[in-house]
Motif scaffolding. Sequence first.
Motif, PDB file in Angstrom:
ATOM      1  N   GLY A  60     -11.590 -21.281  -9.490  1.00  0.00           N
ATOM      2  CA  GLY A  60     -12.577 -21.466  -8.426  1.00  0.00           C
ATOM      3  C   GLY A  60     -12.028 -21.277  -7.022  1.00  0.00           C
ATOM      4  O   GLY A  60     -12.676 -21.648  -6.043  1.00  0.00           O
ATOM      5  N   LYS A  61     -10.826 -20.676  -6.933  1.00  0.00           N
ATOM      6  CA  LYS A  61     -10.232 -20.466  -5.602  1.00  0.00           C
ATOM      7  C   LYS A  61     -10.825 -19.243  -4.902  1.00  0.00           C
ATOM      8  O   LYS A  61     -10.450 -18.914  -3.784  1.00  0.00           O
ATOM      9  CB  LYS A  61      -8.707 -20.324  -5.720  1.00  0.00           C
ATOM     10  N   GLY A  62     -11.705 -18.583  -5.564  1.00  0.00           N
ATOM     11  CA  GLY A  62     -12.417 -17.475  -4.930  1.00  0.00           C
ATOM     12  C   GLY A  62     -11.799 -16.117  -5.148  1.00  0.00           C
ATOM     13  O   GLY A  62     -10.775 -15.974  -5.834  1.00  0.00           O
ATOM     14  N   PHE A  63     -12.442 -15.136  -4.529  1.00  0.00           N
ATOM     15  CA  PHE A  63     -12.068 -13.747  -4.708  1.00  0.00           C
ATOM     16  C   PHE A  63     -11.200 -13.286  -3.548  1.00  0.00           C
ATOM     17  O   PHE A  63     -11.616 -13.346  -2.386  1.00  0.00           O
ATOM     18  CB  PHE A  63     -13.357 -12.901  -4.797  1.00  0.00           C
ATOM     19  N   ASP A  64      -9.995 -12.819  -3.857  1.00  0.00           N
ATOM     20  CA  ASP A  64      -9.061 -12.362  -2.817  1.00  0.00           C
ATOM     21  C   ASP A  64      -9.240 -10.851  -2.616  1.00  0.00           C
ATOM     22  O   ASP A  64      -8.721 -10.041  -3.405  1.00  0.00           O
ATOM     23  CB  ASP A  64      -7.627 -12.697  -3.272  1.00  0.00           C
ATOM     24  N   ASP A  65      -9.951 -10.498  -1.527  1.00  0.00           N
ATOM     25  CA  ASP A  65     -10.280  -9.087  -1.270  1.00  0.00           C
ATOM     26  C   ASP A  65      -9.042  -8.198  -1.164  1.00  0.00           C
ATOM     27  O   ASP A  65      -8.973  -7.127  -1.777  1.00  0.00           O
ATOM     28  CB  ASP A  65     -11.044  -8.943   0.062  1.00  0.00           C
ATOM     29  N   GLN A  66      -8.083  -8.672  -0.337  1.00  0.00           N
ATOM     30  CA  GLN A  66      -6.898  -7.843  -0.079  1.00  0.00           C
ATOM     31  C   GLN A  66      -6.081  -7.604  -1.336  1.00  0.00           C
ATOM     32  O   GLN A  66      -5.636  -6.495  -1.615  1.00  0.00           O
ATOM     33  CB  GLN A  66      -6.037  -8.511   0.994  1.00  0.00           C
ATOM     34  N   GLN A  67      -5.921  -8.679  -2.099  1.00  0.00           N
ATOM     35  CA  GLN A  67      -5.162  -8.558  -3.345  1.00  0.00           C
ATOM     36  C   GLN A  67      -5.884  -7.600  -4.298  1.00  0.00           C
ATOM     37  O   GLN A  67      -5.259  -6.768  -4.958  1.00  0.00           O
ATOM     38  CB  GLN A  67      -5.006  -9.943  -3.995  1.00  0.00           C
ATOM     39  N   PHE A  68      -7.200  -7.735  -4.318  1.00  0.00           N
ATOM     40  CA  PHE A  68      -7.983  -6.875  -5.216  1.00  0.00           C
ATOM     41  C   PHE A  68      -7.809  -5.389  -4.860  1.00  0.00           C
ATOM     42  O   PHE A  68      -7.667  -4.546  -5.745  1.00  0.00           O
ATOM     43  CB  PHE A  68      -9.471  -7.239  -5.182  1.00  0.00           C
ATOM     44  N   GLU A  69      -7.812  -5.079  -3.567  1.00  0.00           N
ATOM     45  CA  GLU A  69      -7.688  -3.675  -3.154  1.00  0.00           C
ATOM     46  C   GLU A  69      -6.364  -3.074  -3.633  1.00  0.00           C
ATOM     47  O   GLU A  69      -6.321  -1.931  -4.080  1.00  0.00           O
ATOM     48  CB  GLU A  69      -7.816  -3.544  -1.627  1.00  0.00           C
ATOM     49  N   LYS A  70      -5.298  -3.877  -3.531  1.00  0.00           N
ATOM     50  CA  LYS A  70      -3.994  -3.384  -3.981  1.00  0.00           C
ATOM     51  C   LYS A  70      -4.001  -3.171  -5.507  1.00  0.00           C
ATOM     52  O   LYS A  70      -3.501  -2.179  -6.018  1.00  0.00           O
ATOM     53  CB  LYS A  70      -2.890  -4.384  -3.594  1.00  0.00           C
ATOM     54  N   ILE A  71      -4.601  -4.135  -6.185  1.00  0.00           N
ATOM     55  CA  ILE A  71      -4.683  -4.045  -7.656  1.00  0.00           C
ATOM     56  C   ILE A  71      -5.502  -2.813  -8.051  1.00  0.00           C
ATOM     57  O   ILE A  71      -5.115  -2.048  -8.944  1.00  0.00           O
ATOM     58  CB  ILE A  71      -5.336  -5.334  -8.230  1.00  0.00           C
ATOM     59  N   TYR A  72      -6.624  -2.620  -7.354  1.00  0.00           N
ATOM     60  CA  TYR A  72      -7.530  -1.515  -7.683  1.00  0.00           C
ATOM     61  C   TYR A  72      -6.807  -0.172  -7.538  1.00  0.00           C
ATOM     62  O   TYR A  72      -6.926   0.705  -8.401  1.00  0.00           O
ATOM     63  CB  TYR A  72      -8.761  -1.556  -6.775  1.00  0.00           C
ATOM     64  N   GLU A  73      -6.061  -0.057  -6.457  1.00  0.00           N
ATOM     65  CA  GLU A  73      -5.334   1.192  -6.205  1.00  0.00           C
ATOM     66  C   GLU A  73      -4.326   1.476  -7.327  1.00  0.00           C
ATOM     67  O   GLU A  73      -4.229   2.604  -7.829  1.00  0.00           O
ATOM     68  CB  GLU A  73      -4.609   1.072  -4.865  1.00  0.00           C
ATOM     69  N   ALA A  74      -3.601   0.442  -7.715  1.00  0.00           N
ATOM     70  CA  ALA A  74      -2.605   0.597  -8.785  1.00  0.00           C
ATOM     71  C   ALA A  74      -3.295   0.941 -10.106  1.00  0.00           C
ATOM     72  O   ALA A  74      -2.840   1.818 -10.857  1.00  0.00           O
ATOM     73  CB  ALA A  74      -1.795  -0.684  -8.930  1.00  0.00           C
ATOM     74  N   LEU A  75      -4.416   0.265 -10.352  1.00  0.00           N
ATOM     75  CA  LEU A  75      -5.159   0.499 -11.600  1.00  0.00           C
ATOM     76  C   LEU A  75      -5.704   1.929 -11.660  1.00  0.00           C
ATOM     77  O   LEU A  75      -5.664   2.579 -12.709  1.00  0.00           O
ATOM     78  CB  LEU A  75      -6.316  -0.511 -11.703  1.00  0.00           C
TER      79      LEU A  75
END
Lengths: 210, 289
Positions: A135-150
């Motif tokens: 429940g700590k929420g969605f980390d936008d910045q972390q997600f963008e890095k993950i998305y790029e790698a994925l």
Amino acid sequence: MADNIEINKLIAVLEQSELNLLVDLRTGDGFNEKAYEKVVEMLTLFEKEWKEVSSIPKEVATIMVELYGELYNFSLNYSGEESERILKAAKNIKRLIEECLEGIEEAQLEKNQLFTKLFAYINEDGHFFEKLRSGKGFDDQQFEKIYEALESIMDEVHSWETLPKAFITILINFYEMDLFVYTYQEEFHQEEEADKIYDAYERVFELIAG
Amino acid sequence: MKKYHLSGIIALLMFISICFFPFFQPTSIKAGELSFPIYSGENVETTYIASTVTTTGTDIEETFWDSVTEWFDDVGENIDTALESIKEVFGAIVSYISELITTVDNAIGLFTGNDDSTDEIDDVNDTLDQAKDTIDEIDISEDTTGNSVYRVLREDEDPTKGIFAKAPEREHITIAGHVNNGGKKNFKGSKYISTTKSLEVALKNATSNIMDKGSTHDLRIVKIDLSKVTNTYYDLTNPKIQEKYLVNSKGEPWEKVRRYANASRELLVEYEIPAAAIKLLGRPSELQE
């Protein structure tokens, strides 16, 4: 140990049974017990068949990635006993899939250069998915890095015939991101976060499934 | 002198014999014209395997009989070869039929998981019969001109104002994505409006709300005249449309969404459907009356 022809036949049975199960649920025809039993039978066979291997055929991986998420979502379209039945089946299938993917350490895959960045970004700052779960929420910045790698990994593995088990586990986490939408709406009452999670899910969905 | 004349006459006769010898041979021996019919579908094809013999001339030399004998040997060989070929073809046909039977048996076994069970085979046959009945029913309920589709309206939709896409700004949602996620409770919509080519499907959706735990309801059904739809629409049951749009991000066929689209007889319209194209049919309870 089954030969390739036999394995391909079993994969075809799994694919057809999965489709029969999902199509019936989507069209409102309810839970197809026979198709479900066939799915369970095939997953049980594959769990034994691939116990010692690190990668499994892509067709089966695709089913493993989507099945629990699809079933969970469909369980919400039904009520009472039917809904409970679908949810129970979904959980049983999830357990079987996890058993199929057991045995190969994530650490082994992290050493593979192709996956290093993805694992590093997911594990950063207390693990992306753990934060979502708690429940700590969605980390936008972390997600963008993950998305790029994925994204770069998906381009690379497109031509592969099998996928590493540890990577399939990661893909399952991405595919099931939309289930957090319900948690954030109903449990944490964070509509804005739920919205962000859904949008992120759609982007990932297009990458790994659509 | 006499001796000289006699030898000259003999030499002349020999010369004449040699010169005229070719004209005493048969004029034509054609191989490849004896025929028998082979049935190929509705057409009868004629295949040439040997020939008839025509002889002319009165003097038949031993060499001619040799030729005839050789020719008959050839004919015999040709017939043997032809019979051998026919035998091979029949062998192939019998083998093909056997393979076909085995394949069907295997397929039934494969899909039922029980190669020998006649009960399972009966089950599959029943399912096929049911599927055929369903297809027949769908065909009856579909507009035979292919120009109309149906949609179940939400209570907040007003057909006199037209029907509008839930999220026209969400341009990035693909047709396949709409089909895959459209049945989910948390779907945020897209620029597409779902309709069905089947009245049966519309009636089912109008009486049982799949998006609300299958609750019973009695929603309005409208008939949409596609000739009056001004925006682009996509008949997702059309194999060519499926080939183009019901694919994954890598352009590969996406079997799951194709099955979803076929089961719902789905047709998507972009952005909006004008009021002029919509005819209100009513609620299922009213239609029954």
